[in-house]
Design an enzyme around this catalytic site. Structure first.
Site, PDB file in Angstrom:
ATOM      1  N   ARG A 128       0.809  -1.217   0.000  1.00  0.00           N
ATOM      2  CA  ARG A 128       0.000   0.000   0.000  1.00  0.00           C
ATOM      3  C   ARG A 128       0.843   1.267   0.000  1.00  0.00           C
ATOM      4  O   ARG A 128       1.862   1.328   0.670  1.00  0.00           O
ATOM      5  CB  ARG A 128      -0.844  -0.050   1.281  1.00  0.00           C
ATOM      6  CG  ARG A 128      -1.581   1.201   1.625  1.00  0.00           C
ATOM      7  CD  ARG A 128      -2.262   1.073   2.979  1.00  0.00           C
ATOM      8  NE  ARG A 128      -2.849   2.340   3.305  1.00  0.00           N
ATOM      9  CZ  ARG A 128      -2.193   3.331   3.895  1.00  0.00           C
ATOM     10  NH1 ARG A 128      -0.955   3.204   4.246  1.00  0.00           N
ATOM     11  NH2 ARG A 128      -2.811   4.474   4.122  1.00  0.00           N
ATOM     12  N   ASP A 137       1.217   2.355   8.639  1.00  0.00           N
ATOM     13  CA  ASP A 137       2.318   1.401   8.865  1.00  0.00           C
ATOM     14  C   ASP A 137       2.641   1.301  10.353  1.00  0.00           C
ATOM     15  O   ASP A 137       2.868   0.209  10.875  1.00  0.00           O
ATOM     16  CB  ASP A 137       3.575   1.814   8.094  1.00  0.00           C
ATOM     17  CG  ASP A 137       3.421   1.610   6.590  1.00  0.00           C
ATOM     18  OD1 ASP A 137       2.773   0.641   6.186  1.00  0.00           O
ATOM     19  OD2 ASP A 137       3.967   2.443   5.832  1.00  0.00           O
ATOM     20  N   ASP A 166       6.711  -1.172   5.427  1.00  0.00           N
ATOM     21  CA  ASP A 166       5.362  -1.230   4.842  1.00  0.00           C
ATOM     22  C   ASP A 166       4.624  -2.490   5.295  1.00  0.00           C
ATOM     23  O   ASP A 166       5.162  -3.597   5.215  1.00  0.00           O
ATOM     24  CB  ASP A 166       5.452  -1.207   3.310  1.00  0.00           C
ATOM     25  CG  ASP A 166       5.755   0.182   2.762  1.00  0.00           C
ATOM     26  OD1 ASP A 166       5.343   1.175   3.399  1.00  0.00           O
ATOM     27  OD2 ASP A 166       6.401   0.277   1.696  1.00  0.00           O
TER      28      ASP A 166
HETATM   29  P1  ADP Z   1       2.876   5.715   3.430  1.00  0.00           P
HETATM   30  O1  ADP Z   1       2.798   4.315   3.976  1.00  0.00           O
HETATM   31  O2  ADP Z   1       1.974   6.695   4.091  1.00  0.00           O
HETATM   32  O3  ADP Z   1       2.771   5.728   1.921  1.00  0.00           O
HETATM   33  P2  ADP Z   1       5.731   5.528   3.769  1.00  0.00           P
HETATM   34  O4  ADP Z   1       5.598   4.041   3.764  1.00  0.00           O
HETATM   35  O5  ADP Z   1       6.575   6.154   2.717  1.00  0.00           O
HETATM   36  O6  ADP Z   1       4.335   6.283   3.736  1.00  0.00           O
HETATM   37  O7  ADP Z   1       6.279   5.934   5.233  1.00  0.00           O
HETATM   38  C1  ADP Z   1       6.501   7.299   5.567  1.00  0.00           C
HETATM   39  C2  ADP Z   1       7.454   7.420   6.735  1.00  0.00           C
HETATM   40  O8  ADP Z   1       6.905   6.830   7.907  1.00  0.00           O
HETATM   41  C3  ADP Z   1       8.760   6.688   6.461  1.00  0.00           C
HETATM   42  O9  ADP Z   1       9.747   7.606   6.084  1.00  0.00           O
HETATM   43  C4  ADP Z   1       9.122   6.027   7.765  1.00  0.00           C
HETATM   44  O10 ADP Z   1      10.226   6.663   8.340  1.00  0.00           O
HETATM   45  C5  ADP Z   1       7.930   6.243   8.682  1.00  0.00           C
HETATM   46  N1  ADP Z   1       7.475   4.940   9.233  1.00  0.00           N
HETATM   47  C6  ADP Z   1       6.611   4.106   8.681  1.00  0.00           C
HETATM   48  N2  ADP Z   1       6.420   3.012   9.440  1.00  0.00           N
HETATM   49  C7  ADP Z   1       7.188   3.160  10.524  1.00  0.00           C
HETATM   50  C8  ADP Z   1       7.448   2.369  11.670  1.00  0.00           C
HETATM   51  N3  ADP Z   1       6.848   1.185  11.860  1.00  0.00           N
HETATM   52  N4  ADP Z   1       8.304   2.846  12.599  1.00  0.00           N
HETATM   53  C9  ADP Z   1       8.889   4.040  12.410  1.00  0.00           C
HETATM   54  N5  ADP Z   1       8.706   4.831  11.327  1.00  0.00           N
HETATM   55  C10 ADP Z   1       7.868   4.414  10.397  1.00  0.00           C
HETATM   56 MG    MG Z   2       4.055   2.719   3.779  1.00  0.00          MG
END
Ligand code: ADP
Ligand code: MG
Length: 186
Positions: A128, A137, A166
């Protein structure tokens, strides 16, 4: 970056849906979701208030409130807090202009029996793209209950780039079909 250009393109298309199309497609998605046995038996269902053209599943709220099963998120800093919502009228505009619970019983992610997750893009394996802030996430890290991604069919692509954090969904529901991907729970 591929994630970013894909996010922009699909979001643009989704925002461009007419009200009529959105209503029609949302109704089909709500029907498909409410046909799931996991949905029917869940005592706590996380849903969301739609923004930026997301499928509008608020038609399910009254029935969920009747069975005391409606859970909605509230943005608190970097995290999503979850609340059991007993009354639609207690929703107030919160972060990003999203209506949120303003009061009520806080619930932990472990108590939620079905997670309904919006997204900008999903792939066929349940990965996603959200708005790029990682809220879901963080929320879904380590949760055991089934996770259902809901989207219009044009939001589903073959394969998305993946980051280690993710969290994929177990089922994808569009206006066209229900795809079960893992955790074959029935
Ligand atoms: P989205 O899922 O909203 O499309 P991303 O997967 O790109 O966005 O995640 C955005 C930011 O969130 C990442 O840069 C990451 O650092 C942070 N992030 C996501 N999941 C976690 C987690 N489990 N622990 C810490 N930081 C997280
Ligand atoms: Mg994500």
């Amino acid at each position: 970056m591929l994630k970013e250009s894909l996010r922009k393109r699909i979001l643009h298309k989704r925002i461009g849906l007419s009200e009529e199309e959105r209503r029609l497609l949302s109704r089909k998605i709500a029907e498909n979701l409410s046909s799931l046995p996991e949905y029917k038996r869940a005592k706590s269902v996380l849903l969301y208030c739609p923004v930026k053209g997301e499928p509008d599943l608020t038609s399910l709220f009254p029935e969920l409130i009747k069975r005391n099963a409606l859970i909605l998120p509230k943005v608190k800093g970097e995290e999503l807090e979850l609340y059991r919502v007993k009354n639609i009228s207690c929703l107030r505009e919160g972060s990003f202009g999203i209506p949120e619970p303003s009061e009520g019983e806080k619930v932990s992610p472990e108590e939620v029996e079905l997670f309904v997750i919006p997204g900008v893009v999903f792939d066929k394996e349940g990965y996603r793209l959200g708005f790029g802030k990682g809220y879901y996430d963080r929320l879904l890290k380590g949760v055991k209950s089934p996770k259902v991604g809901v989207a219009y069919s044009f939001q589903v692509v073959d394969k998305l780039p993946r980051d280690p954090w993710d969290v994929p969904v177990d089922i994808i529901i569009t206006e066209k079909n229900i795809r079960r991907l893992r955790n074959g729970v029935h």
